[in-house]
Write an enzyme that holds these catalytic residues in place. Structure first.
Site, PDB file in Angstrom:
ATOM      1  N   SER A   1     -72.631 -16.269 -45.034  1.00  0.00           N
ATOM      2  CA  SER A   1     -72.818 -17.569 -44.392  1.00  0.00           C
ATOM      3  C   SER A   1     -72.651 -17.375 -42.885  1.00  0.00           C
ATOM      4  O   SER A   1     -71.563 -17.061 -42.406  1.00  0.00           O
ATOM      5  CB  SER A   1     -71.781 -18.562 -44.914  1.00  0.00           C
ATOM      6  OG  SER A   1     -71.666 -19.625 -43.999  1.00  0.00           O
TER       7      SER A   1
ATOM      8  N   HIS B   1     -77.379 -17.004 -45.408  1.00  0.00           N
ATOM      9  CA  HIS B   1     -77.140 -18.399 -45.774  1.00  0.00           C
ATOM     10  C   HIS B   1     -76.907 -19.217 -44.503  1.00  0.00           C
ATOM     11  O   HIS B   1     -76.039 -18.889 -43.686  1.00  0.00           O
ATOM     12  CB  HIS B   1     -75.905 -18.454 -46.681  1.00  0.00           C
ATOM     13  CG  HIS B   1     -75.559 -19.802 -47.216  1.00  0.00           C
ATOM     14  ND1 HIS B   1     -76.187 -20.364 -48.305  1.00  0.00           N
ATOM     15  CD2 HIS B   1     -74.628 -20.705 -46.812  1.00  0.00           C
ATOM     16  CE1 HIS B   1     -75.654 -21.548 -48.558  1.00  0.00           C
ATOM     17  NE2 HIS B   1     -74.719 -21.800 -47.658  1.00  0.00           N
TER      18      HIS B   1
ATOM     19  N   ASP C   1     -75.974 -22.855 -42.965  1.00  0.00           N
ATOM     20  CA  ASP C   1     -75.363 -24.147 -43.284  1.00  0.00           C
ATOM     21  C   ASP C   1     -75.809 -25.198 -42.276  1.00  0.00           C
ATOM     22  O   ASP C   1     -75.411 -25.155 -41.110  1.00  0.00           O
ATOM     23  CB  ASP C   1     -73.836 -24.005 -43.284  1.00  0.00           C
ATOM     24  CG  ASP C   1     -73.363 -23.227 -44.499  1.00  0.00           C
ATOM     25  OD1 ASP C   1     -73.645 -23.675 -45.615  1.00  0.00           O
ATOM     26  OD2 ASP C   1     -72.742 -22.160 -44.318  1.00  0.00           O
TER      27      ASP C   1
ATOM     28  N   MET D   1     -75.691 -28.916 -41.101  1.00  0.00           N
ATOM     29  CA  MET D   1     -74.846 -30.119 -41.238  1.00  0.00           C
ATOM     30  C   MET D   1     -75.248 -31.147 -40.188  1.00  0.00           C
ATOM     31  O   MET D   1     -75.522 -30.786 -39.040  1.00  0.00           O
ATOM     32  CB  MET D   1     -73.380 -29.748 -41.055  1.00  0.00           C
ATOM     33  CG  MET D   1     -72.919 -28.624 -41.970  1.00  0.00           C
ATOM     34  SD  MET D   1     -71.146 -28.370 -41.854  1.00  0.00           S
ATOM     35  CE  MET D   1     -70.950 -26.852 -42.792  1.00  0.00           C
TER      36      MET D   1
ATOM     37  N   HIS E   1     -78.952 -24.268 -46.583  1.00  0.00           N
ATOM     38  CA  HIS E   1     -78.183 -25.204 -47.414  1.00  0.00           C
ATOM     39  C   HIS E   1     -78.082 -26.498 -46.611  1.00  0.00           C
ATOM     40  O   HIS E   1     -77.364 -26.565 -45.613  1.00  0.00           O
ATOM     41  CB  HIS E   1     -76.801 -24.566 -47.670  1.00  0.00           C
ATOM     42  CG  HIS E   1     -75.796 -25.450 -48.324  1.00  0.00           C
ATOM     43  ND1 HIS E   1     -74.446 -25.153 -48.347  1.00  0.00           N
ATOM     44  CD2 HIS E   1     -75.928 -26.627 -48.995  1.00  0.00           C
ATOM     45  CE1 HIS E   1     -73.791 -26.105 -48.989  1.00  0.00           C
ATOM     46  NE2 HIS E   1     -74.671 -27.019 -49.385  1.00  0.00           N
TER      47      HIS E   1
ATOM     48  N   MET F   1     -76.881 -29.889 -45.745  1.00  0.00           N
ATOM     49  CA  MET F   1     -75.826 -30.887 -45.953  1.00  0.00           C
ATOM     50  C   MET F   1     -76.165 -32.039 -45.014  1.00  0.00           C
ATOM     51  O   MET F   1     -75.482 -32.285 -44.021  1.00  0.00           O
ATOM     52  CB  MET F   1     -74.459 -30.261 -45.642  1.00  0.00           C
ATOM     53  CG  MET F   1     -74.011 -29.290 -46.732  1.00  0.00           C
ATOM     54  SD  MET F   1     -72.766 -28.117 -46.150  1.00  0.00           S
ATOM     55  CE  MET F   1     -73.822 -26.886 -45.423  1.00  0.00           C
TER      56      MET F   1
ATOM     57  N   MET G   1     -70.677 -26.020 -55.352  1.00  0.00           N
ATOM     58  CA  MET G   1     -69.746 -25.963 -54.225  1.00  0.00           C
ATOM     59  C   MET G   1     -68.340 -25.716 -54.766  1.00  0.00           C
ATOM     60  O   MET G   1     -67.886 -26.436 -55.662  1.00  0.00           O
ATOM     61  CB  MET G   1     -69.753 -27.283 -53.449  1.00  0.00           C
ATOM     62  CG  MET G   1     -70.997 -27.547 -52.616  1.00  0.00           C
ATOM     63  SD  MET G   1     -71.437 -26.275 -51.411  1.00  0.00           S
ATOM     64  CE  MET G   1     -69.945 -26.146 -50.432  1.00  0.00           C
TER      65      MET G   1
ATOM     66  N   GLY H   1     -68.588 -28.906 -45.465  1.00  0.00           N
ATOM     67  CA  GLY H   1     -68.367 -29.387 -44.105  1.00  0.00           C
ATOM     68  C   GLY H   1     -67.770 -28.330 -43.178  1.00  0.00           C
ATOM     69  O   GLY H   1     -68.035 -28.340 -41.991  1.00  0.00           O
ATOM     70  N   PHE H   2     -67.015 -27.422 -43.763  1.00  0.00           N
ATOM     71  CA  PHE H   2     -66.330 -26.435 -42.935  1.00  0.00           C
ATOM     72  C   PHE H   2     -66.225 -25.096 -43.646  1.00  0.00           C
ATOM     73  O   PHE H   2     -66.099 -25.062 -44.869  1.00  0.00           O
ATOM     74  CB  PHE H   2     -64.904 -26.915 -42.597  1.00  0.00           C
ATOM     75  CG  PHE H   2     -64.900 -28.262 -41.939  1.00  0.00           C
ATOM     76  CD1 PHE H   2     -65.094 -28.382 -40.573  1.00  0.00           C
ATOM     77  CD2 PHE H   2     -64.754 -29.416 -42.703  1.00  0.00           C
ATOM     78  CE1 PHE H   2     -65.133 -29.634 -39.965  1.00  0.00           C
ATOM     79  CE2 PHE H   2     -64.787 -30.676 -42.108  1.00  0.00           C
ATOM     80  CZ  PHE H   2     -64.977 -30.788 -40.735  1.00  0.00           C
ATOM     81  N   GLY H   3     -66.252 -24.027 -42.859  1.00  0.00           N
ATOM     82  CA  GLY H   3     -65.996 -22.704 -43.409  1.00  0.00           C
ATOM     83  C   GLY H   3     -64.487 -22.507 -43.517  1.00  0.00           C
ATOM     84  O   GLY H   3     -63.702 -23.309 -42.994  1.00  0.00           O
TER      85      GLY H   3
ATOM     86  N   ASP I   1     -70.553 -21.295 -53.492  1.00  0.00           N
ATOM     87  CA  ASP I   1     -70.364 -21.371 -52.040  1.00  0.00           C
ATOM     88  C   ASP I   1     -69.031 -22.046 -51.712  1.00  0.00           C
ATOM     89  O   ASP I   1     -68.803 -23.195 -52.101  1.00  0.00           O
ATOM     90  CB  ASP I   1     -71.533 -22.189 -51.469  1.00  0.00           C
ATOM     91  CG  ASP I   1     -71.507 -22.301 -49.954  1.00  0.00           C
ATOM     92  OD1 ASP I   1     -70.647 -21.676 -49.315  1.00  0.00           O
ATOM     93  OD2 ASP I   1     -72.385 -23.014 -49.424  1.00  0.00           O
ATOM     94  N   GLY I   2     -68.178 -21.301 -51.021  1.00  0.00           N
ATOM     95  CA  GLY I   2     -66.924 -21.867 -50.527  1.00  0.00           C
ATOM     96  C   GLY I   2     -65.715 -21.075 -50.969  1.00  0.00           C
ATOM     97  O   GLY I   2     -65.405 -21.028 -52.168  1.00  0.00           O
ATOM     98  N   GLY I   3     -65.060 -20.433 -50.004  1.00  0.00           N
ATOM     99  CA  GLY I   3     -63.804 -19.741 -50.298  1.00  0.00           C
ATOM    100  C   GLY I   3     -63.938 -18.490 -51.139  1.00  0.00           C
ATOM    101  O   GLY I   3     -62.963 -18.024 -51.725  1.00  0.00           O
TER     102      GLY I   3
ATOM    103  N   GLY J   1     -68.503 -16.555 -46.328  1.00  0.00           N
ATOM    104  CA  GLY J   1     -68.298 -16.672 -44.885  1.00  0.00           C
ATOM    105  C   GLY J   1     -67.109 -15.830 -44.464  1.00  0.00           C
ATOM    106  O   GLY J   1     -67.225 -14.611 -44.291  1.00  0.00           O
TER     107      GLY J   1
END
Ligand code: DX5
Ligand code: ZN
Length: 219
Positions: free
Chosen positions: A10, A35, A37, A39, A68, A70, A139, A144-146, A175-177, A197
């Site tokens: 990301s 990827h 993001d 937003m 992606h 958002m 998700m 909204g945030f990395g 995606d996420g963490g 990310g």
């Protein structure tokens, strides 16, 4: 399993002032796609980048660009994302009232069509488009945030969605963490496309990062 997984850095976690160099370094390191993001400050409480940045990046990499979205009112911008050079485009089920039409349009524009779903949204909302998407993005944080913490509830959700897809062709993206400590569990639960990310950019050497993550994913 080992061969089908794809590592998708990301770019939000990269040095955005040196995007072309970062993309090159990730390509050399063995990343499978990039990827992006996107937003809008409405659907999520943050704003990132848009068409001019994607167009500029497109000129510097041959890697697949996976955007992606958002954003609200994605339909209005599908053509612009295609023109900017995106190869894959995912829209959020929470933000698209005419999802079948949106997915059909994305494919018509020559891109792979994905549907992203927030941690708090019922998976049943995807049943009506289960055969209309090329991939589904689960998700594992609220978007909204990395750099947020992985929500373990994403794992049973991956398994559930895999069942819903059944013999269909859609693939699962998470995606996420994601990081080396949990990537294996995500793959076991059915994820094939791993967005990463901070879990990748925390490695100084991206090649070491991609290799470490790929090994941790091969469970
Ligand atoms: C969150 C984004 C993610 C995020 C991933 O809204 O969709 O792609 O940048 O970053 P990490 O891996 O740090 O959670
Ligand atoms: Zn993302």
């Amino acid at each position: 399993m080992k061969n089908t997984i794809q590592i998708a850095p990301s770019l939000l976690a990269s040095d955005l002032a040196r995007l072309a160099d970062e993309a090159k370094a990730l390509e050399v390191a063995g990343a499978d796609l990039l990827h992006l993001d996107i937003m809008d400050g409405h659907f999520v409480p943050n704003i990132t980048f848009g068409f001019p940045v994607i167009e500029a990046l497109r000129r510097h990499t041959s890697l697949t660009l996976d955007a992606h979205l958002m954003i609200e009112d994605a339909d209005r911008y599908l053509e612009d994302f295609a023109k900017a050079g995106c190869d894959w485009l995912s829209v959020h089920v929470e933000a698209c009232p005419h999802l079948n039409r949106t997915l059909a349009r994305i494919r018509e524009l020559g891109m792979k069509a994905g549907v992203a779903i927030n941690p708090g949204t019922s998976l049943a909302s995807l049943d009506a488009v289960i055969d209309d998407a090329d991939y589904f993005l689960i998700m594992s944080v609220n978007p909204g945030f990395g750099g947020q913490k992985f929500l373990p509830s994403a794992l049973p959700r991956l398994r559930d969605l895999k069942k819903r897809i059944g013999t269909g062709k859609a693939r699962l993206q998470i995606d996420g963490g994601i990081k080396k400590e949990n990537i294996g569990e995500a793959v076991k639960a059915g994820a094939e496309i791993l967005v990463i990310g901070t879990g990748l950019f925390s490695f100084k050497d991206y090649k070491e990062g991609v290799t470490t993550l790929r090994q941790a994913a091969a469970v």
